[in-house]
Structures are given as C-alpha cells and as structure tokens.
Design an enzyme around this catalytic site. Sequence first.
Site, PDB file in Angstrom:
ATOM      1  N   HIS A 378       0.759  -1.327   0.039  1.00  0.00           N
ATOM      2  CA  HIS A 378       0.000   0.166  -0.034  1.00  0.00           C
ATOM      3  C   HIS A 378       0.779   1.243  -0.108  1.00  0.00           C
ATOM      4  CE1 HIS A 378      -4.226  -1.249   0.543  1.00  0.00           C
ATOM      5  NE2 HIS A 378      -3.716  -2.297   1.066  1.00  0.00           N
ATOM      6  N   LYS A 569      -8.587  14.621   3.576  1.00  0.00           N
ATOM      7  CA  LYS A 569      -7.794  13.024   3.634  1.00  0.00           C
ATOM      8  C   LYS A 569      -6.809  13.479   4.851  1.00  0.00           C
ATOM      9  CE  LYS A 569      -6.271  14.304  -0.641  1.00  0.00           C
ATOM     10  NZ  LYS A 569      -6.238  12.928  -1.429  1.00  0.00           N
ATOM     11  N   ARG A 570      -6.053  12.395   5.225  1.00  0.00           N
ATOM     12  CA  ARG A 570      -5.158  12.431   6.289  1.00  0.00           C
ATOM     13  C   ARG A 570      -4.223  13.606   6.168  1.00  0.00           C
ATOM     14  NH1 ARG A 570      -5.110   8.675  10.440  1.00  0.00           N
ATOM     15  NH2 ARG A 570      -3.593   9.516  11.562  1.00  0.00           N
ATOM     16  N   LYS A 575       0.832  14.637   0.968  1.00  0.00           N
ATOM     17  CA  LYS A 575      -0.454  14.956   0.333  1.00  0.00           C
ATOM     18  C   LYS A 575      -0.555  16.435   0.239  1.00  0.00           C
ATOM     19  CE  LYS A 575      -2.632  11.168   2.549  1.00  0.00           C
ATOM     20  NZ  LYS A 575      -3.472  10.412   1.425  1.00  0.00           N
TER      21      LYS A 575
END
Length: 843
Positions: A378, A569-570, A575
């Site tokens: 992942h 999102k986290r 990100k």
Amino acid sequence: MAAPLSDGERRKQISVRGIAGLGDVAEVRKSFNRHLHFTLVKDRNVATPRDYYFALAHTVRDHLVGRWIRTQQHYYERDPKRIYYLSLEFYMGRTLQNTMVNLGLQNACDEAIYQLGLDLEELEEIEEDAGLGNGGLGRLAACFLDSMATLGLAAYGYGIRYEFGIFNQKIVDGWQVEEADDWLRYGNPWEKARPEYMLPVHFYGHVEHTPDGVKWVDTQIVLAMPYDTPVPGYKNNTVNTMRLWSAKAPNDFNLQEFNMGDYIEAVLDRNLAENISRVLYPNDNFFEGKELRLKQEYFVVAATLQDIIRRFKSSKFGCRDPVRTCFETFPDKVAIQLNDTHPALSIPELMRILVDVEKVDWDKAWEITKRTCAYTNHTVLPEALERWPVSMFEKLLPRHLEIIYALNQMHLDRVAALYPGDIDRLRRMSVIEEGDCKRINMAHLCVIGSHAVNGVARIHSDIVKHSVFKDFYELEPEKFQNKTNGITPRRWLLLCNPGLADIIAEKIGEGFITDLSQLKKLLDFIDNETFIRDVAKVKQENKLKFAAYLEEQYKVKINPMSMFDVQVKRIHEYKRQLLNCLHAITLYNRIRCNPSKSFVPRTIMIGGKAAPGYHMAKMIIKLITSIGEVINNDPYVGDKLKVIFLENYRVSLAEKVIPAADLSQQISTAGTEASGTGNMKFMVNGALTIGTMDGANVEMAEEAGEENLFIFGMRVEDVEALDRKGYNAREYYEGLPELRQAIDQISSGFFSPRDPGCFRDIVNMLMYHDRFKVFADYEAYIKCQGQVDQLFMDPREWTRKVIRNIACSGKFSSDRTITEYAREIWGVEPSATAIPPPNLPRN
C-alpha cells in the site's frame, strides 16, 4: 435561491422508481414497535432518540439474520474456496443506512418511520461511526467486504475489535486536540459475540527442540473472543461475516505470579492482556515499532489462522469434528490476502502450525504457505515500511524468529545460486537487515512468502516492480501484479448521493449499481440540456444541504453559490495540504490588491486528522485554521473567499461533503500516493479533479481524457530528474514574487500576530528540507487553478465535463477490483446468482 429539498420531498422523489425497493411498511412498523417495547426498561416509559435508533437497528437486523444463517449453510453445503481478508483496519463508518440500501429496505423503513412521526435521517445521525481504521487502507477493506458479498464470494474479513477507534478530533484555538473514541459506549447492535469460538493466543516463552519435534513452551496465554458483524451484498441475499477479535485475560492470568496473596493486584493485571485490543494505533503511512503493536499483529493472525484451519478441517454445517486431515488441498480451499504488511506474521504462523502442530514436511509446508498467501503493498514511503527489531521478536515470538531465519536462509541460498558472488544483492534482498539494530523487513517476508504481490494503481505497481522490490521482481516477475483500487457504488453513490443516483437511473436504468461500467451510457447525454440541468440542480441541492449542515454544526456561514473546493484526507506532508494553503494565500493577496475586480467566489474546505505524534501535520492544521481566521474576517474579501477547516473528518462526514464538492484536490507529489480512493469518490459524485499524475489520478485521466481533469505539475520522471539535479527551494522563492509574498507572510506572523514565530518550522521545512517539493509545483498549480476559475464561470461547460467524468468513472468500482483479485489471485469466480431469501425453500 431554492431551499434544499425536505426529506419528505426527497423520499417521494427517490421512490418514483423504487431504487430502494418498497418492502412491507406495516411489517417494519410492527417490528419497530415490538423492539421499542423491549428496549424500554420498566421504570422508563419515555423513549429517547437513541431508543428509537436501536429499535430501528434491531428491526433491520432481523432482516439480516435469516439471510446470514442461510448464506453460511450455503457455503458449507457447496464447500467453495474461502477468501480470508486479513486487515488490522476496517473503517466501516455507519451500518444502518448501508444495510437498508443493500437489503432494499430503505423506502419501507423511511415510510414506516415517517408514519410514526419520526425522521429517519435524525435516527441515522445517532449511530456512532465504527472508526476502526486510519484512512485509505481501512476504508478500502470496508469497500472490499461490500463487493465480496455483492459478488457472492465466500469471504471473511478478519481484524481487531478495537475498544477505541481513530480518535475524535477537536479544534481548540486552531490546534488539533484528540479525544478518545468510545464508540461502544452505548453498545453495538450490529455485532454478535461468539464465545463458543474463543481461542488461545500465545506470547513469550521459549522453544524446545525435542525428538518429537519443536515445542514452544512456558508461554503466556491471551484469549481471543470473536465478535461477528454481518456484511450484506446488494440485493442478492448473501450475507458474509466480518469477524473481529477482542482480547480477554484467562481466569488464571498472572495469578500464579502473585503467590504472596496479592490477589487484587493480580486481577488488576488482567488489563495487560486485554490492552491488546484496546486502541487503534493512529498512524497512517508511518511505522511505529511498539511492542503492543506487534502483539496486536500477532494476536489477529494467530486467532484467525486457528479459525481458518478449524473451518478447513470441519467443512460440514454445524460440525466441529475434523473431516479433512490432509493439508495437500489447503491452497485449493483457502486464500489469505494480507492487507499490507500488518498481518505478515500469517506466513511464519502458518508454517509453525503446519510443521510443529500438523507435522507437515518443511518443504511441503512452505509450498502450501506460498500458494495460500498473497500480499497487497500500500505504500512506497520508506518511513511506512515495517522493520521490527529482532530483539523484540526474540522475546515475544521466539519460535517465529527461528522460522523467519530458516525461511530467509532458504531464500538467500536460492538467490546466491542464481547470482553467484553478488553479495550486495544478498544484502538488499535479505529478510533480516544487519546493522546496529538487527531488524526484520516485513515487506520482504511478505514477498518471499506469497504467490502474488500487487500494488494498488498501475503507476504504483510499476514503482513497486522497478524500484521498491526491483530485485525480487527480477527474481520472480510472474508474482507481481496490479490491482487498481475501487470504491463501492452502494455507499459512495446510492447511499450518499440519492439525488444523483436517481437521475442516472432515470436515464440508463439501475444496472449501474452492480455494474458501474454501465455509467458509460451517460456519454449519450453529455449534450442533453435536460440532463445537464438535472445534474447541476442535484449538485446545487447537495451544496445547499451541506452549507446548512456547516452552519448548524460549526456556526460557519458560507456562500452556497461559491465553488466548493475540497481537500479531505489524512494530513501528511506528501499529500501537500501546504500547496493548497499557498493557493489560498495567493488568492487572498490578489483580492486585497484589487478588491473591485470580479473574482470567482470560492469556499476552500480542508479536512483530515494528523497523527498525534506528527508535529509537522499538527502545524499544518494550525496554519490552515490561522489562514481561515484572517481571510474569513477580512471585510475586503467578503463572500469572495472562505477557508474552512472541517473538524473530525470521518466516513459519515465524507458522505456529506463529497456529494457537495465542485473541485476535488488530489495534489500529492508524483510517485508518493499509492492510489487514493477519495479521488474516485469525488469523480463519481460529480466533482472535477485538480491533481498531479499520481496514484489512480493517472487512470482517471486516461478514462475521462486528460483534458477533462485539471492535471498539473511534475510527473514521476520530473521528480526523479529534480532529485538528481538537487531540489533548491530558494530558487523558486526568489523567482516567483507571489510565492515569496505568501512565504514572507507566513514567516513574519501575518497569520499569527499573537505568536509571530509560530510557523517557523513550516517555513524552515519548505525552504530547506522539503522532500515533497511543494515550491516546484507552485507555479503550475496556481496557473491550473486559473483554468478552474475560467471553466467555473461557464456552468454549462463545467457540467458537461462533470457528466463526462461520472460517465467514465465505472472502472473505479471495488466490484471490478475484487473481480480481478478473485480471478487472478484467489482462483475463484464471482457469482451473479442470488441465494434464495429465508422465506423461500432452498433449492
């Protein structure tokens, strides 16, 4: 401006074609009243909203139970290959509405509750989210369970029943504060404890090599108590099981240690055992090498494998006597999918059971193990890879350490034979990493112990093959596959966006709910004025509804005609929420500079949790809230720009914000986001994407056409080239006046006047050690956001692009993903045949 539809009106609208199926309203009312009667205790005649919620949950559960029993009978009679999905996280969210949708009960319940003078939506809001996950990986597991049931696969999800899930996030003075998530406080109507299947799990002790074989002795035992949750497929009467383990101390736990009569202390010590299932580790894409975490990983694996072997041996319904004793056929009847490396101990544990307990020959056991297990990778971020100290293993799992050493030796002998003299390759490929602290590389263990290794988007799987596991790919290229992630269209379209699902069904029928590729038929309606108007109307209603929710929950007033620009999102440096912040500041400076100029009004919403120990992520939240504080209170700006931090982002909030979004921000540095699934949820719900060529964005752009997304910035090869050249943030800072102005404002305390040095760590990181190269993409991002504004000013053209995106999102159904896993990894075929419902005789 039209007010949002009331629930009653929406209900009438949805029931026109009966997407939710109208069932027997009277039966639901009767059942509800019966449950309510038994819920109320003698001395309390007044029902609370929570009583109503529980009565409804039990009413809906009644419809599950018969199907659940029948499904399990069906599996025992047919003895199919069973799929076991092992995950330390299952981010399920709420269950009530999802169950009603999948059983086709939503309209009947809605109407019955309405007739009783109650509001279904208010009851749904009472349910706690089952937040047993951090983000993408745990939510993916939940979507997969839904798809496996919908596709009629004999599948089981196995994990831990954390007493406390992902923390609740409060924002206090702009900072994140964590609160424990006591989600089980009022009980959980969806689970069934199964004490008859309680199992022992061993820790510590030592290993004895005897003439009768190897024995792991003097261990400390913890009991694993299973709790089963039904997982219904969509309208096919299949109900699979998610089994979560809870840790219980045995009655004699530690009592023998306290022979001095300190009985009280000994009983209190039971907590040591029961702490194993107490709390979810709140880290996303970060490895924290704590002993309790390793205990959790072994606990779920040990209990699950005993359960799998019991079920393999006694394949008759209700029978507990072994009917199979030979393990030759084990891989033909059992598939174990490892969701990341967290359940990697399945590999040495299966070896231990086969060799030590079942007395299978070592080589045969290894062949069985490899044919049974498969591994999903992942992440490619080095800090996320699990590398456990050998010393910790030696203490906690001494037999497993021996097995891992033996497996590694076999593996290295093979590599050495194929690449004689290549010592460096042996070092790179070893499961044991030498150094000051010897460590076990769990990803390497997974690769050597599995018959299939997959990444979760095409670009990610290529990076896995050519970078992360390059040596392993050269050794066994046939092992490596891609399985691009997907999302379930039941929760992420039908449940959360009934208005959109309804107008789609009106145009193309309801087949898309279980075959999302049918959305392609919407391409015929891209120029249909009525459809364009309908899609825009649904989006506007969703925006009005979300604006009302924000005003009620957060006391924030926003302009529902503005562009809803959303990044949820986290919170993580890769990100790049910071890139979004720089855009907000740049827009603000432009408005201040030229207040009379017309601007496209925007509401920038950012939401997500930061891991409690991740300093930079917490600083990023403080920066977002501080920017919002300044912008939202500046009279020059007015309605043109708002910056909102969405507190406590979770599944149930995602179901509200995603259908209301106009713009979806997917702006990670190319080569860092394995796939993403939020990007898919936004796409199918009619938001346009601004994003980098990273993760599944690449395939989204391929499906819809790159010109129908707002793609900007460096590609993977550009990032690699910049790494070779050396990334120098100062060059961008000095060459881009708007960037320089924004950084100087953050640095000088413009957004933190009470604490001018507040953001020095952020500025220092961006200027001198930014691994994710925010400045390198700034110029392209700002320019691309200008194109977003241009298009938003042409609502018809914007909506045509929206329709094209929805029409091309069919690939991103988890049904497609699971079908590929089933055929290409597990060797099973999905079934479209529904099991007969409980009120009809079995075939």
